[in-house]
Design a protein around this motif. Structure first.
Motif, PDB file in Angstrom:
ATOM      1  N   LEU A   1       0.859  -1.175   0.000  1.00  0.00           N
ATOM      2  CA  LEU A   1       0.000   0.000   0.000  1.00  0.00           C
ATOM      3  C   LEU A   1       0.897   1.227   0.000  1.00  0.00           C
ATOM      4  O   LEU A   1       2.096   1.120   0.280  1.00  0.00           O
ATOM      5  CB  LEU A   1      -0.881   0.028   1.251  1.00  0.00           C
ATOM      6  CG  LEU A   1      -1.928  -1.067   1.388  1.00  0.00           C
ATOM      7  CD1 LEU A   1      -2.344  -1.223   2.834  1.00  0.00           C
ATOM      8  CD2 LEU A   1      -3.131  -0.737   0.522  1.00  0.00           C
ATOM      9  N   GLU A   2       0.326   2.409  -0.256  1.00  0.00           N
ATOM     10  CA  GLU A   2       1.102   3.634  -0.184  1.00  0.00           C
ATOM     11  C   GLU A   2       1.728   3.764   1.209  1.00  0.00           C
ATOM     12  O   GLU A   2       1.111   3.414   2.216  1.00  0.00           O
ATOM     13  CB  GLU A   2       0.212   4.847  -0.449  1.00  0.00           C
ATOM     14  CG  GLU A   2       0.998   6.144  -0.436  1.00  0.00           C
ATOM     15  CD  GLU A   2       0.122   7.358  -0.643  1.00  0.00           C
ATOM     16  OE1 GLU A   2       0.627   8.322  -1.234  1.00  0.00           O
ATOM     17  OE2 GLU A   2      -1.036   7.340  -0.224  1.00  0.00           O
ATOM     18  N   GLY A   3       2.975   4.217   1.258  1.00  0.00           N
ATOM     19  CA  GLY A   3       3.666   4.407   2.527  1.00  0.00           C
ATOM     20  C   GLY A   3       4.367   3.171   3.056  1.00  0.00           C
ATOM     21  O   GLY A   3       4.897   3.181   4.164  1.00  0.00           O
ATOM     22  N   HIS A   4       4.392   2.089   2.286  1.00  0.00           N
ATOM     23  CA  HIS A   4       5.062   0.849   2.712  1.00  0.00           C
ATOM     24  C   HIS A   4       6.548   1.110   2.918  1.00  0.00           C
ATOM     25  O   HIS A   4       7.151   1.924   2.227  1.00  0.00           O
ATOM     26  CB  HIS A   4       4.859  -0.227   1.646  1.00  0.00           C
ATOM     27  CG  HIS A   4       5.142  -1.619   2.125  1.00  0.00           C
ATOM     28  ND1 HIS A   4       6.406  -2.059   2.405  1.00  0.00           N
ATOM     29  CD2 HIS A   4       4.307  -2.643   2.370  1.00  0.00           C
ATOM     30  CE1 HIS A   4       6.340  -3.322   2.793  1.00  0.00           C
ATOM     31  NE2 HIS A   4       5.074  -3.698   2.788  1.00  0.00           N
ATOM     32  N   ALA A   5       7.139   0.403   3.860  1.00  0.00           N
ATOM     33  CA  ALA A   5       8.579   0.519   4.118  1.00  0.00           C
ATOM     34  C   ALA A   5       9.367   0.066   2.885  1.00  0.00           C
ATOM     35  O   ALA A   5       8.967  -0.879   2.200  1.00  0.00           O
ATOM     36  CB  ALA A   5       8.967  -0.336   5.314  1.00  0.00           C
ATOM     37  N   PRO A   6      10.482   0.719   2.588  1.00  0.00           N
ATOM     38  CA  PRO A   6      11.295   0.343   1.426  1.00  0.00           C
ATOM     39  C   PRO A   6      11.905  -1.059   1.577  1.00  0.00           C
ATOM     40  O   PRO A   6      12.338  -1.431   2.668  1.00  0.00           O
ATOM     41  CB  PRO A   6      12.405   1.393   1.404  1.00  0.00           C
ATOM     42  CG  PRO A   6      11.892   2.528   2.208  1.00  0.00           C
ATOM     43  CD  PRO A   6      10.992   1.917   3.239  1.00  0.00           C
ATOM     44  N   PHE A   7      11.915  -1.808   0.497  1.00  0.00           N
ATOM     45  CA  PHE A   7      12.612  -3.095   0.444  1.00  0.00           C
ATOM     46  C   PHE A   7      12.653  -3.596  -0.985  1.00  0.00           C
ATOM     47  O   PHE A   7      11.999  -3.048  -1.864  1.00  0.00           O
ATOM     48  CB  PHE A   7      11.973  -4.129   1.380  1.00  0.00           C
ATOM     49  CG  PHE A   7      10.702  -4.745   0.858  1.00  0.00           C
ATOM     50  CD1 PHE A   7      10.720  -5.990   0.255  1.00  0.00           C
ATOM     51  CD2 PHE A   7       9.483  -4.097   0.980  1.00  0.00           C
ATOM     52  CE1 PHE A   7       9.562  -6.560  -0.221  1.00  0.00           C
ATOM     53  CE2 PHE A   7       8.325  -4.661   0.514  1.00  0.00           C
ATOM     54  CZ  PHE A   7       8.358  -5.898  -0.086  1.00  0.00           C
ATOM     55  N   MET A   8      13.430  -4.657  -1.204  1.00  0.00           N
ATOM     56  CA  MET A   8      13.500  -5.334  -2.499  1.00  0.00           C
ATOM     57  C   MET A   8      13.245  -6.814  -2.287  1.00  0.00           C
ATOM     58  O   MET A   8      13.575  -7.353  -1.228  1.00  0.00           O
ATOM     59  CB  MET A   8      14.869  -5.143  -3.152  1.00  0.00           C
ATOM     60  CG  MET A   8      15.113  -3.738  -3.647  1.00  0.00           C
ATOM     61  SD  MET A   8      16.612  -3.609  -4.625  1.00  0.00           S
ATOM     62  CE  MET A   8      16.097  -4.428  -6.131  1.00  0.00           C
ATOM     63  N   ALA A   9      12.669  -7.455  -3.303  1.00  0.00           N
ATOM     64  CA  ALA A   9      12.398  -8.890  -3.224  1.00  0.00           C
ATOM     65  C   ALA A   9      12.496  -9.501  -4.611  1.00  0.00           C
ATOM     66  O   ALA A   9      12.238  -8.828  -5.615  1.00  0.00           O
ATOM     67  CB  ALA A   9      10.998  -9.127  -2.655  1.00  0.00           C
ATOM     68  N   THR A  10      12.866 -10.773  -4.649  1.00  0.00           N
ATOM     69  CA  THR A  10      12.816 -11.515  -5.904  1.00  0.00           C
ATOM     70  C   THR A  10      11.408 -12.087  -6.065  1.00  0.00           C
ATOM     71  O   THR A  10      10.691 -12.287  -5.083  1.00  0.00           O
ATOM     72  CB  THR A  10      13.857 -12.646  -5.933  1.00  0.00           C
ATOM     73  OG1 THR A  10      13.658 -13.491  -4.798  1.00  0.00           O
ATOM     74  CG2 THR A  10      15.272 -12.093  -5.924  1.00  0.00           C
ATOM     75  N   LEU A  11      11.036 -12.332  -7.328  1.00  0.00           N
ATOM     76  CA  LEU A  11       9.703 -12.854  -7.611  1.00  0.00           C
ATOM     77  C   LEU A  11       9.760 -14.316  -7.996  1.00  0.00           C
ATOM     78  O   LEU A  11      10.745 -14.784  -8.554  1.00  0.00           O
ATOM     79  CB  LEU A  11       9.067 -12.081  -8.773  1.00  0.00           C
ATOM     80  CG  LEU A  11       8.926 -10.571  -8.637  1.00  0.00           C
ATOM     81  CD1 LEU A  11       8.240 -10.014  -9.868  1.00  0.00           C
ATOM     82  CD2 LEU A  11       8.175 -10.215  -7.387  1.00  0.00           C
ATOM     83  N   ARG A  12       8.682 -15.012  -7.707  1.00  0.00           N
ATOM     84  CA  ARG A  12       8.479 -16.357  -8.229  1.00  0.00           C
ATOM     85  C   ARG A  12       7.399 -16.250  -9.298  1.00  0.00           C
ATOM     86  O   ARG A  12       6.713 -15.229  -9.407  1.00  0.00           O
ATOM     87  CB  ARG A  12       8.056 -17.318  -7.123  1.00  0.00           C
ATOM     88  CG  ARG A  12       6.725 -16.988  -6.513  1.00  0.00           C
ATOM     89  CD  ARG A  12       6.255 -18.053  -5.509  1.00  0.00           C
ATOM     90  NE  ARG A  12       5.147 -17.559  -4.727  1.00  0.00           N
ATOM     91  CZ  ARG A  12       3.907 -17.404  -5.163  1.00  0.00           C
ATOM     92  NH1 ARG A  12       3.596 -17.716  -6.401  1.00  0.00           N
ATOM     93  NH2 ARG A  12       2.963 -16.941  -4.376  1.00  0.00           N
TER      94      ARG A  12
END
Length: 85
Positions: free
Chosen positions: A34-45
Motif C-alpha cells: 500500500l502507499e507508505g510501505h517501508a522500502p525493500f527489495m524482493a525476488t519474484l516467483r
C-alpha cells in the motif's frame, strides 16, 4: 491516497498507474503493498500479480514469471522477466 505502481518487462513499460494496493508473488511468499510501505527489495516467483485499482474493487490479475520488486518512497516497481498476455 494512492500507490504509484509500475510494471516493467525487458521489452517495455507495461503499466504506470496509481492504485490502491498490489499483491506480489515474492519468492519468500506473497506480499501486499500500500502507499507508505517501508522500502525493500524482493525476488519474484512465477505467479499472479494482483492489482486493486481502488479499495474494494475487483482485482486485475497478471501472471508474472521471475524478476524483482522494489518498494521505495516513489512507489512499487515490478521488473518482471515475462508476463502472460
Amino acid at each position: 491516497m494512492a500507490l504509484k505502481f509500475e510494471l516493467v518487462t525487458p521489452a517495455r513499460l507495461e503499466r504506470s498507474i496509481d492504485v490502491h494496493m498490489v499483491t506480489v508473488p515474492g519468492s519468500e511468499g506473497d506480499f501486499s503493498v500500500l502507499e507508505g510501505h517501508a522500502p525493500f527489495m524482493a525476488t519474484l516467483r512465477n505467479g499472479p500479480l494482483t492489482i486493486y485499482a481502488t479499495a474494494g474493487a475487483a482485482p486485475e490479475v497478471i501472471e508474472v514469471e521471475g524478476g524483482f520488486a522494489e518498494v521505495n518512497e516513489a512507489g512499487l516497481t515490478v521488473l518482471a522477466e515475462h508476463i502472460a498476455s
